[in-house]
Design a protein around this motif. Structure first.
Motif, PDB file in Angstrom:
ATOM      1  N   ARG A  30      72.591   6.923 -11.038  1.00 30.14           N
ATOM      2  CA  ARG A  30      74.318   6.832 -11.465  1.00 30.14           C
ATOM      3  C   ARG A  30      74.946   7.528 -10.187  1.00 30.14           C
ATOM      4  O   ARG A  30      74.636   8.423  -9.399  1.00 30.14           O
ATOM      5  CB  ARG A  30      74.717   7.590 -12.623  1.00 30.14           C
ATOM      6  N   ALA A  31      76.302   6.957 -10.251  1.00 32.42           N
ATOM      7  CA  ALA A  31      77.307   7.773  -9.005  1.00 32.42           C
ATOM      8  C   ALA A  31      77.938   8.857  -9.466  1.00 32.42           C
ATOM      9  O   ALA A  31      78.080   9.744  -8.821  1.00 32.42           O
ATOM     10  CB  ALA A  31      78.043   6.323  -8.403  1.00 32.42           C
ATOM     11  N   ARG A  32      78.188   8.854 -10.687  1.00 32.25           N
ATOM     12  CA  ARG A  32      78.884   9.908 -11.361  1.00 32.25           C
ATOM     13  C   ARG A  32      77.970  10.910 -12.338  1.00 32.25           C
ATOM     14  O   ARG A  32      77.150  10.483 -12.910  1.00 32.25           O
ATOM     15  CB  ARG A  32      79.991   9.403 -12.239  1.00 32.25           C
ATOM     16  N   GLU A  33      78.386  12.039 -12.330  1.00 34.27           N
ATOM     17  CA  GLU A  33      77.907  13.128 -13.131  1.00 34.27           C
ATOM     18  C   GLU A  33      78.073  12.946 -14.484  1.00 34.27           C
ATOM     19  O   GLU A  33      77.479  13.189 -15.588  1.00 34.27           O
ATOM     20  CB  GLU A  33      78.169  14.577 -12.643  1.00 34.27           C
ATOM     21  N   VAL A  34      79.546  12.679 -14.585  1.00 33.34           N
ATOM     22  CA  VAL A  34      79.903  12.454 -15.806  1.00 33.34           C
ATOM     23  C   VAL A  34      80.156  11.106 -16.307  1.00 33.34           C
ATOM     24  O   VAL A  34      80.961  10.360 -15.493  1.00 33.34           O
ATOM     25  CB  VAL A  34      81.193  13.339 -16.184  1.00 33.34           C
ATOM     26  N   GLU A  35      79.924  10.362 -17.146  1.00 33.23           N
ATOM     27  CA  GLU A  35      79.770   8.835 -17.399  1.00 33.23           C
ATOM     28  C   GLU A  35      79.873   8.546 -18.899  1.00 33.23           C
ATOM     29  O   GLU A  35      79.485   9.372 -19.676  1.00 33.23           O
ATOM     30  CB  GLU A  35      78.436   8.446 -16.793  1.00 33.23           C
ATOM     31  N   SER A  36      79.987   7.495 -18.987  1.00 39.19           N
ATOM     32  CA  SER A  36      79.734   6.757 -20.552  1.00 39.19           C
ATOM     33  C   SER A  36      78.454   6.946 -20.823  1.00 39.19           C
ATOM     34  O   SER A  36      77.447   6.753 -19.849  1.00 39.19           O
ATOM     35  CB  SER A  36      80.184   5.384 -20.447  1.00 39.19           C
ATOM     36  N   GLU A  37      77.934   7.217 -21.867  1.00 37.98           N
ATOM     37  CA  GLU A  37      76.615   7.451 -22.526  1.00 37.98           C
ATOM     38  C   GLU A  37      75.657   6.297 -22.155  1.00 37.98           C
ATOM     39  O   GLU A  37      76.033   5.258 -22.561  1.00 37.98           O
ATOM     40  CB  GLU A  37      76.630   7.934 -23.988  1.00 37.98           C
TER      41      GLU A  37
END
Length: 483
Positions: free
Chosen positions: A471-478
């Motif tokens: 993933r590119a983001r640490e916080v993401e949609s589950e």
């Protein structure tokens, strides 16, 4: 022939049943964390790394609902740029073209200027608000014939708009514009394309008008037009535009130029949701726009034709079509003789996730055409609802491995990349962005604010299995498991 068709239909049903009953051994592991089993022709394992091109958080621009995009060298620096559209809807409106409604002040058309570094993009907004209410699609075309690409965008809640390349100071200037007067407040323009059909050097536009952004039962009972827009003069002048109706259908949603019969001129392939069928408009090839309409009869499936891919899968020299059918993704085989049935062949399914965007490319370097696909999440677009279950329709990315040129009618192997609670992956295009010799993909994502936007997937080759998705983001949609 009857026996062959029966066997093919039986195989289609059997493959559908196989796909729905098969469960991989890692079913309890979130898809993106599952070790990849996909391999290239030389035995290396294939996984994917996500890179962000544009998103509302880093851009500090409140866009969402990312849909279509197109590629072209807008600034003529030798590097392709991206034009993306963002409809900015958390909920769709169901207003019909026959009703009075006020378009929402929402929507963005953005340009992403490329560079020699695939992770460095210069992003700007060139149209927003009432100019592009819920834009769904765009096309790059030099309409004023000055050698620079212009933009035409299709707004799902109103009209077509022409944006003229300002040539000098493109990244900071206002793009001159015209809402095509014969499209203003006429309904829901969902797709727009451009081609020079009559060979006079001036491109025409094709556009499907589905009537309402979210069609209701009364909209399915109406017929709305597939239009051909012709230009006669300065594209910034209202009087330069004329519209010709190719036909009227129940919820038309595609009108794509393609030389489907390989005779050297551009035909038009129409898809209609309400009638679940395809129509071809044959170009006469005589310098006129007197197209001949013919239905596409499909044996073994039906297609509404929103997103289609065109490629010669069986090597017979004729373009075949890949698209969504009621039971999954299929490819339909173009017959040798016009008017005969196109036979449907099953590729695979994301069930219970629905299919949205596609792109065909040789992903594993084995000499045949594979398919990447994305799905459309159906839950809350603004947050990860805790009640969304693994069995709901979620946002998935995966690719289907061609069984081989000599066995193209056989079983396609599915390789899942990611499955999230939220995500509509509307479109993909294949490009080797990092120049390492393998195929990467550019894509858009909606239905998942603040994670909407434009991204690219880098194909990673490794000696051993890795997690399928980085993933590119640490916080993401589950990230979710397979159902």
């Amino acid at each position: 022939m009857i026996i062959q068709l029966f066997i093919r239909a039986a195989s289609l049903s059997a493959l559908c049943l196989f796909s729905s009953s098969f469960r991989p051994i890692h079913a309890q592991t979130p898809v993106g964390d599952t070790l990849t089993q996909a391999q290239s022709v030389n035995g290396e394992y294939i996984s994917w790394r996500e890179h962000l091109i544009d998103d509302p958080v880093t851009a500090n621009v409140n866009f969402s609902g990312s849909d279509g995009f197109v590629l072209g060298d807008i600034d003529r620096d030798g590097i392709e740029d991206i034009v993306s559209v963002h409809e900015s809807d958390a909920e769709y409106d169901s207003a019909s073209f026959l009703e009075d409604f006020v378009p929402p002040v929402a929507g963005h058309v953005r340009i992403h200027y490329g560079s020699s570094d695939p992770n460095l993009w210069f992003n700007v907004t060139v149209a927003e608000a009432e100019d592009v209410p819920a834009p769904e699609d765009a096309v790059l075309v030099d309409l004023n014939r000055d050698g620079w690409l212009d933009i035409v965008a299709a707004a799902e809640r109103s009209h077509l708009i022409y944006l003229q390349n300002p040539v000098s100071n493109r990244r900071g200037s206002q793009w001159p514009r015209l809402i095509l007067p014969l499209t203003r407040d006429k309904g829901s323009y969902i797709r727009v394309f451009a081609a020079d059909f009559n060979g006079d050097g001036v491109p025409e536009l094709t556009a499907a008008n589905k009537g309402a952004q979210t069609p209701g039962p009364e909209d399915y009972a109406r017929s709305t037009p597939v239009e051909l827009h012709t230009l006669h003069g300065d594209p910034l002048l209202a009087e330069s535009w004329q519209v010709h109706i190719l036909g009227n259908y129940s919820i038309p949603q595609n009108a794509e130029p393609v030389d489907i019969d390989s005779d050297g001129d551009m035909d038009i392939v129409v898809g209609t949701r309400g009638e679940s069928r395809l129509i071809i408009f044959d170009n006469p090839g005589d310098g006129t726009l007197n197209f001949t309409e013919r239905a596409v009869g499909i044996y073994g499936a039906s297609m509404a034709g929103f997103n289609l891919e065109y490629t010669d899968l069986n090597g017979d020299g004729r373009l075949d079509i890949i698209g969504t059918a009621p039971r999954g993704i299929v490819w339909i085989e173009q017959p040798e003789r016009k008017g005969d049935a196109w036979n449907a062949n099953y590729i695979g399914s994301f069930a219970p996730d629905s299919h949205t965007g596609y792109a065909s490319a040789d992903i594993d370097d084995d000499g045949d055409i594979d398919l990447i696909a994305g799905s459309y999440s159906r839950g809350d677009r603004t947050g990860d609802d805790g009640s969304v279950s693994v069995d709901a329709a979620l946002g998935r990315i995966g690719w289907f491995e061609n069984p081989g040129v000599g066995n193209v009618y056989g079983e396609w192997r599915r390789h899942d990349i990611s499955r999230r609670k939220r995500g509509m992956f509307d479109k993909f295009m294949a490009r080797d962005l990092d120049g390492d010799g393998d195929v990467d993909f550019i894509g858009t994502r909606g239905n998942s604010y603040p994670y909407d936007g434009v991204f690219w997937l880098e194909q990673i080759r490794s000696a051993g299995p890795r997690a399928a998705f980085e993933r590119a983001r640490e916080v993401e949609s589950e990230e979710m498991q397979l159902p």
